[in-house]
Design a protein around this motif. Structure first.
Motif, short mmCIF file in Angstrom:
data_model
loop_
_atom_site.label_atom_id
_atom_site.label_comp_id
_atom_site.label_asym_id
_atom_site.label_seq_id
_atom_site.Cartn_x
_atom_site.Cartn_y
_atom_site.Cartn_z
N GLU A 143 27.68 40.91 43.99
CA GLU A 143 26.61 40.61 43.05
C GLU A 143 25.65 41.80 42.97
O GLU A 143 25.26 42.37 43.97
N GLY A 144 25.29 42.16 41.75
CA GLY A 144 24.41 43.30 41.54
C GLY A 144 25.15 44.60 41.32
O GLY A 144 24.52 45.60 40.97
N PHE A 145 26.46 44.60 41.54
CA PHE A 145 27.28 45.78 41.28
C PHE A 145 28.08 45.58 39.99
O PHE A 145 28.45 44.45 39.66
N ASP A 146 28.33 46.66 39.29
CA ASP A 146 29.14 46.60 38.08
C ASP A 146 30.61 46.58 38.49
O ASP A 146 31.31 47.60 38.42
N ALA A 147 31.03 45.43 38.97
CA ALA A 147 32.40 45.27 39.47
C ALA A 147 32.83 43.82 39.29
O ALA A 147 32.01 42.89 39.41
N THR A 148 34.09 43.64 39.00
CA THR A 148 34.67 42.31 38.84
C THR A 148 35.60 42.02 40.00
O THR A 148 36.45 42.85 40.34
N VAL A 149 35.43 40.85 40.60
CA VAL A 149 36.27 40.43 41.73
C VAL A 149 37.21 39.33 41.24
O VAL A 149 36.75 38.31 40.71
N THR A 150 38.51 39.53 41.44
CA THR A 150 39.51 38.58 40.94
C THR A 150 40.48 38.22 42.04
O THR A 150 41.05 39.10 42.69
N ASP A 151 40.68 36.92 42.26
CA ASP A 151 41.73 36.48 43.17
C ASP A 151 43.06 36.61 42.44
O ASP A 151 43.36 35.84 41.53
N ALA A 152 43.83 37.61 42.81
CA ALA A 152 45.10 37.91 42.13
C ALA A 152 46.31 37.49 42.94
O ALA A 152 47.42 37.94 42.67
N SER A 153 46.11 36.61 43.92
CA SER A 153 47.20 36.25 44.83
C SER A 153 48.41 35.68 44.11
O SER A 153 49.55 35.94 44.51
N THR A 154 48.18 34.91 43.04
CA THR A 154 49.32 34.31 42.33
C THR A 154 50.03 35.32 41.43
O THR A 154 51.08 35.00 40.87
N ASP A 155 49.47 36.51 41.29
CA ASP A 155 50.11 37.55 40.47
C ASP A 155 51.15 38.34 41.24
O ASP A 155 51.86 39.16 40.66
N TYR A 156 51.22 38.12 42.54
CA TYR A 156 52.06 38.96 43.38
C TYR A 156 52.97 38.12 44.29
O TYR A 156 52.56 37.09 44.80
#
Length: 379
Positions: A143-156
């Motif tokens: 939070e407060g950073f220009d960054a997106t956090v994504t749970d990508a576990s189902t992509d792999y």
């Protein structure tokens, strides 16, 4: 709740795997013999399904800065295409999880099929039992950073080929020059005609590769690896031998050697804590204090003359019989032929050659402190 199944579950069933429930997943414990699978990894190669591990993507102009704040390591200093072992800690310095962070090539598609639109992109691999906790912590700390956090576990789906013949097995399936693939690095490539993020990492003490693939491609790549590995005596390998392999290699297991009640310094992993990196990070003050005063207990290796293996939680005693620590992991080493263990003991009892004992069900078994790892490959 029913345990989740990996995209390779049918492949494991066809191979006659014995399954176990682990961290909410139905995983192969062994296929035939844990001992045979262990020896295959040491002498030829083993093929593992590691899809239960968690994958979390951080993308954006400040993705590296967000990780620098969230983790004890210096993520923004990782070169593109390289990887680093690190940890995420509580404010008090306790370990939430140990991680591998890959800095991906922003111009290349990920194995999950996305591109980062030119922004920095990091793939964080967490232990299966902690994946949701790590994801939640990263969301909060970003939070407060220009960054997106994504749970990508189902992509792999995640496969691993580990052992001295891993390079020979994989060489015929990929256009990548494997001799040029550095340790702790990742390369977008193809294996058996399928897009893969190929990493030279592992958890066995042997050379080898981990392959991040799309779930729909997992069975195809698995079968191709089995076929290519057949002339090299490759065996599918389960979680059972994975534990004895990592123990011989002195590699920590979360919940045994690592936990919220331990700091990286106690686990002899203070090198991953970058107190000199720019800015603050969660746990910095507490970890700096531990670094200055030293830890009261540290992790050591124990060697026994007996085939009776010390087990997790067994008390470690000094020459007077006083309790000075406890075993975190122990087993009969298939490679070495004697029992080994890792244990936390008080400082002053950590020098190699120190004679101690372990209370094995009321019997005091003599042990000797030895340097870690117990096993180290020769080339």
């Amino acid at each position: 709740m029913e345990s989740r199944r990996t995209p390779l579950h049918a492949e494991h069933e066809a191979l006659g795997a014995m399954f176990t429930d682990f961290a909410g997943w139905r995983m192969p414990l062994r296929y035939d013999s844990e001992l045979a699978e262990h020896h295959a990894v040491r002498t030829s190669a083993g093929l593992f399904d590691l899809t239960h591990m968690g994958e979390i993507l951080l993308t954006g102009p400040e993705a590296g800065a967000a990780l620098d704040h969230a983790l004890v390591g210096h993520a923004s200093a990782i070169g593109v295409g390289r990887a680093r072992y690190t940890m995420i800690c509580e404010a008090d310095g306790g370990v939430i999880d140990d991680l591998i962070v890959y800095r991906l090539d922003p111009s290349a598609p990920t194995a999950g099929g996305r591109t980062s639109a030119g922004h920095d992109e990091y793939l964080v691999v967490a232990n299966a039992s902690n994946a949701a906790v790590v994801h939640a912590a990263l969301v909060e700390r970003a939070e407060g950073f220009d960054a997106t956090v994504t749970d990508a576990s189902t992509d792999y789906a995640l496969l691993a080929v580990q052992g001295p013949k891993a390079t020979a097995i994989l060489a015929g399936l990929t256009p990548t020059d494997l001799a040029a693939v550095k340790y702790y690095a990742s390369y977008p490539t193809e294996v058996a005609g399928k897009p893969v993020l190929l990493a030279r990492t592992g958890y066995t003490g042997e050379d080898g590769f981990e392959l991040f693939v799309a779930p729909d491609d997992a069975a195809h790549v698995w079968q191709a690896l089995l076929e290519a590995g057949a002339p090299h005596d490759l065996k599918p390998a389960g979680l059972g031998c994975r534990d004895t392999l990592r123990l011989e290699a002195g590699m920590p297991l979360y919940g045994n050697e690592l936990g919220r009640d331990r700091t990286p310094f106690q686990a002899n992993l203070g090198r991953v804590v970058k107190l000199d990196k720019p800015g603050d990070f969660v746990g910095r003050e507490a970890l700096a204090a531990v670094a200055e005063r030293g830890a009261e207990q540290v992790l050591v290796g124990l060697k026994t003359a007996s085939r009776r293996a010390p087990r997790h939680g067994y008390p470690v005693l000094d020459a007077s019989g006083a309790r000075i620590g406890e075993v975190t992991s122990g087993a009969l080493s298939p490679t070495l032929g004697y029992s080994v263990a890792m244990a936390y003991v008080t400082v002053g009892n950590t020098e190699p050659g120190t004679r101690l004992s372990v209370d094995v069900r009321g019997r005091h078994e003599p042990v000797e402190v030895v340097a870690l790892p117990f096993y180290k490959r020769t080339s």
